[in-house]
Design an enzyme around this catalytic site. Structure first.
Site, PDB file in Angstrom:
ATOM      1  N   HIS A 132       0.476  -0.960   0.283  1.00  0.00           N
ATOM      2  CA  HIS A 132      -0.621  -0.272   0.201  1.00  0.00           C
ATOM      3  C   HIS A 132       1.097   1.233   0.193  1.00  0.00           C
ATOM      4  O   HIS A 132       1.876   1.467   0.510  1.00  0.00           O
ATOM      5  CB  HIS A 132      -1.093  -0.018   1.258  1.00  0.00           C
ATOM      6  CG  HIS A 132      -1.791   0.959   1.814  1.00  0.00           C
ATOM      7  ND1 HIS A 132      -1.622   2.065   2.004  1.00  0.00           N
ATOM      8  CD2 HIS A 132      -3.265   0.776   1.540  1.00  0.00           C
ATOM      9  CE1 HIS A 132      -2.695   3.014   1.421  1.00  0.00           C
ATOM     10  NE2 HIS A 132      -3.194   2.338   1.793  1.00  0.00           N
ATOM     11  N   ASP A 209       2.482  -3.865   8.199  1.00  0.00           N
ATOM     12  CA  ASP A 209       1.760  -4.174   7.832  1.00  0.00           C
ATOM     13  C   ASP A 209       0.361  -4.798   8.278  1.00  0.00           C
ATOM     14  O   ASP A 209      -0.078  -5.515   7.245  1.00  0.00           O
ATOM     15  CB  ASP A 209       1.374  -3.245   6.574  1.00  0.00           C
ATOM     16  CG  ASP A 209       0.150  -2.324   6.436  1.00  0.00           C
ATOM     17  OD1 ASP A 209      -0.452  -2.903   6.662  1.00  0.00           O
ATOM     18  OD2 ASP A 209       0.615  -1.566   5.061  1.00  0.00           O
ATOM     19  N   GLN A 212      -4.701  -4.807   6.747  1.00  0.00           N
ATOM     20  CA  GLN A 212      -5.693  -6.388   6.133  1.00  0.00           C
ATOM     21  C   GLN A 212      -5.884  -7.245   6.844  1.00  0.00           C
ATOM     22  O   GLN A 212      -6.768  -8.541   6.207  1.00  0.00           O
ATOM     23  CB  GLN A 212      -5.814  -6.014   4.685  1.00  0.00           C
ATOM     24  CG  GLN A 212      -5.402  -4.754   3.757  1.00  0.00           C
ATOM     25  CD  GLN A 212      -7.200  -4.312   4.255  1.00  0.00           C
ATOM     26  OE1 GLN A 212      -7.694  -4.983   4.392  1.00  0.00           O
ATOM     27  NE2 GLN A 212      -7.005  -3.155   4.306  1.00  0.00           N
ATOM     28  N   LYS A 235     -10.428  -0.089  10.382  1.00  0.00           N
ATOM     29  CA  LYS A 235     -10.611  -1.424   9.622  1.00  0.00           C
ATOM     30  C   LYS A 235     -10.822  -2.567  10.401  1.00  0.00           C
ATOM     31  O   LYS A 235     -10.454  -3.665  10.146  1.00  0.00           O
ATOM     32  CB  LYS A 235      -9.431  -1.653   8.612  1.00  0.00           C
ATOM     33  CG  LYS A 235      -8.929  -0.680   7.723  1.00  0.00           C
ATOM     34  CD  LYS A 235      -7.670  -1.146   7.002  1.00  0.00           C
ATOM     35  CE  LYS A 235      -7.334   0.214   5.881  1.00  0.00           C
ATOM     36  NZ  LYS A 235      -7.978   0.483   5.235  1.00  0.00           N
ATOM     37  N   CYS A 373      -4.675   2.612  -3.358  1.00  0.00           N
ATOM     38  CA  CYS A 373      -3.634   3.413  -2.814  1.00  0.00           C
ATOM     39  C   CYS A 373      -2.213   2.133  -3.572  1.00  0.00           C
ATOM     40  O   CYS A 373      -1.040   1.095  -2.705  1.00  0.00           O
ATOM     41  CB  CYS A 373      -3.495   2.908  -1.571  1.00  0.00           C
ATOM     42  SG  CYS A 373      -4.823   4.760  -1.273  1.00  0.00           S
TER      43      CYS A 373
HETATM   44  N1  PMP Z   1      -1.744  -0.829   4.429  1.00  0.00           N
HETATM   45  C1  PMP Z   1      -2.590  -1.433   4.003  1.00  0.00           C
HETATM   46  C2  PMP Z   1      -2.209  -2.636   3.396  1.00  0.00           C
HETATM   47  C3  PMP Z   1      -4.090  -1.054   3.678  1.00  0.00           C
HETATM   48  O1  PMP Z   1      -4.943  -1.787   3.195  1.00  0.00           O
HETATM   49  C4  PMP Z   1      -3.773   0.373   4.153  1.00  0.00           C
HETATM   50  C5  PMP Z   1      -5.442   1.421   4.031  1.00  0.00           C
HETATM   51  N2  PMP Z   1      -6.193   0.892   2.994  1.00  0.00           N
HETATM   52  C6  PMP Z   1      -2.991   1.260   5.087  1.00  0.00           C
HETATM   53  C7  PMP Z   1      -1.867   0.452   5.004  1.00  0.00           C
HETATM   54  C8  PMP Z   1      -3.147   2.945   5.004  1.00  0.00           C
HETATM   55  O2  PMP Z   1      -4.506   2.362   6.547  1.00  0.00           O
HETATM   56  P1  PMP Z   1      -4.527   3.735   7.086  1.00  0.00           P
HETATM   57  O3  PMP Z   1      -5.475   4.155   5.967  1.00  0.00           O
HETATM   58  O4  PMP Z   1      -5.953   2.941   8.076  1.00  0.00           O
HETATM   59  O5  PMP Z   1      -3.769   4.498   7.833  1.00  0.00           O
END
Ligand code: PMP
Length: 416
Positions: A132, A209, A212, A235, A373
């Site tokens: 991401h 990270d 998910q 999430k 993203c």
């Molecule tokens: N890493 C992953 C794999 C994500 O899916 C996301 C959110 N889509 C993020 C990081 C960023 O998370 P946040 O927007 O809650 O900071």
């Protein structure tokens, strides 16, 4: 079809469970809502919504500062929540849990404290090709500022990491690794334990990270032996604006503070500041107290349903959806890893993802379109203009998938 999920001594009925999510009970564009954008953010159960309200109705006060009763109550609730998070990810101590705004802030914190302190010219940092942006751009920025090198673990066409290649990238120049546990675009569950153990044989710290992972699979930081890990409350059936960074105490001790002021201070003179103990050293200013408190309610919700039950339910939905989607001519599912969560990215030949998403929205079906993203992954690795993505949560049903498939047939009829 009534999916009754029973595991050990916990059981739940998805239709009964849906009643806990008031948002789901509404019409969008004249049709009952089908919410399939859970990887972006999932919906909140009443227990979480009520806990925010209850916090403001009963104990709202600033933490760690007052000797008055309300402040003590707010502090206790806030610190209980930290303890709940510790238990949720099986960390050794709650001083290893830092409250942040979300995964993005956690990665930025690590990059601009650990990274700025310990990464030097010529060093290498490894991430994967499926990161991401939040776990890519902070490392890109750090390596460019430090004249270090950012390297990428390649992925197969199926969306799995090429582990042999990864192992061959390890050497004494590699000073940090950051990888996604579960891909938000492909659904792939990465073999992070194997990555961590290979990295540790070169004494390389690893950041996971888990944005998910937290709503779908049990995270055990001790078993993984990861050095850093982050997830987002929103999430995980919790509110926006709260998340956590876990890091081993030995790293948190070495790292300089991220931001300055408020809670992170022990003693200040006009000339000098002594920083607070962990975890407060990394929590400058008034934190998101109600967010932390309601994150604890979200964790209670997950524990009550059972992560294994949730995972099994979503895995059933994944299999059902993939089978039905493959009935559709011209369907391409992007990401076919053996080990996957309930995330399906796809394109239908000759139809732009945006058009598919708009028609589905007209039918009340919320899906995501675009890069999710992960622009380099979609554009450079898969050479696509974007994908449509559906992603499941505990409250989704087989009937919703059937409606989605009917929707795809309409898309094809209108656009082919
Ligand atoms: N890493 C992953 C794999 C994500 O899916 C996301 C959110 N889509 C993020 C990081 C960023 O998370 P946040 O927007 O809650 O900071």
């Amino acid at each position: 079809m009534n999916i009754d999920i029973v595991n050990e001594n916990i059981s739940f009925d998805v239709y009964k469970l849906r009643k806990e999510f008031p948002l789901l009970d509404q019409q969008i564009n004249g049709c009952p809502l089908v919410y399939f954008d859970n990887a972006a953010t999932n919906q909140k159960p009443l227990s979480v919504i009520n806990s925010i309200r209850e916090y403001y109705e009963t104990i709202n006060s600033n933490v760690h500062r007052g000797i008055h009763t309300l402040s003590e109550r707010a502090t206790e609730a806030y610190e209980n929540s930290r303890e709940k998070v510790r238990e949720f990810i099986s960390a050794s101590g709650s001083n290893e849990i830092i409250f942040v705004r979300g995964t993005t802030e956690a990665v930025n914190l690590a990059a601009s404290t650990y990274g700025m302190q310990f990464i030097n010219e010529g060093d290498e940092i490894i991430v994967s090709a499926m990161e991401h942006h939040s776990n890519l751009v902070p490392w890109q920025n750090l390596t460019s500022r430090k004249k270090a090198l950012l390297k990428f673990i390649p992925i197969t066409d199926n969306g799995e990491l090429v582990m042999d290649e990864f192992k061959s990238m390890l050497n004494e120049k590699v000073k940090f690794i950051s990888v996604v546990y579960v891909s938000n675009t492909l659904g792939t569950i990465n073999p992070v334990k194997e990555i961590i153990s290979a990295a540790h044989s070169y004494n390389i710290p690893v950041f996971i990270d888990a944005a998910q992972a937290s709503p779908h699979i049990k995270i055990d930081v001790k078993e993984l032996d990861c050095d850093f890990l982050a997830f987002s409350g929103h999430k995980t059936y919790g509110p926006t604006g709260i998340g956590i960074l876990y890091a081993k105490e030995k790293y948190l001790d070495l790292m300089p503070p991220y931001q300055f002021g408020g809670e992170m201070i022990k003693n200040v003179s006009y000339e000098h500041t002594e920083y607070n103990n962990l975890p407060f050293k990394f929590e400058a200013g008034t934190p998101n107290i109600s967010g932390a408190v309601s994150l604890a309610s979200a964790i209670d919700f997950i524990n009550e349903k059972g992560l294994l039950n949730i995972a099994r339910h979503e895995s059933d939905l994944l299999k059902y959806a993939e089978n039905r989607m493959n009935e559709i001519e011209g369907m391409n599912i992007i990401g076919n890893a053996k080990n996957k969560t309930g995330v399906i990215s796809f394109i239908i030949n000759g139809i732009h993802p945006y058009d598919t998403g708009s028609i589905l929205d007209n039918l009340g079906i919320a899906v995501r379109t675009g890069f999710h993203c992960t622009q380099p992954l979609i554009e450079q690795r898969y050479n696509l203009p974007g994908t449509v993505r559906i992603s499941f949560a505990v409250y989704n049903t087989v009937e919703e998938i059937d409606r989605f498939i009917d929707g795809l047939h309409k898309v094809k009829k209108m656009l082919s």
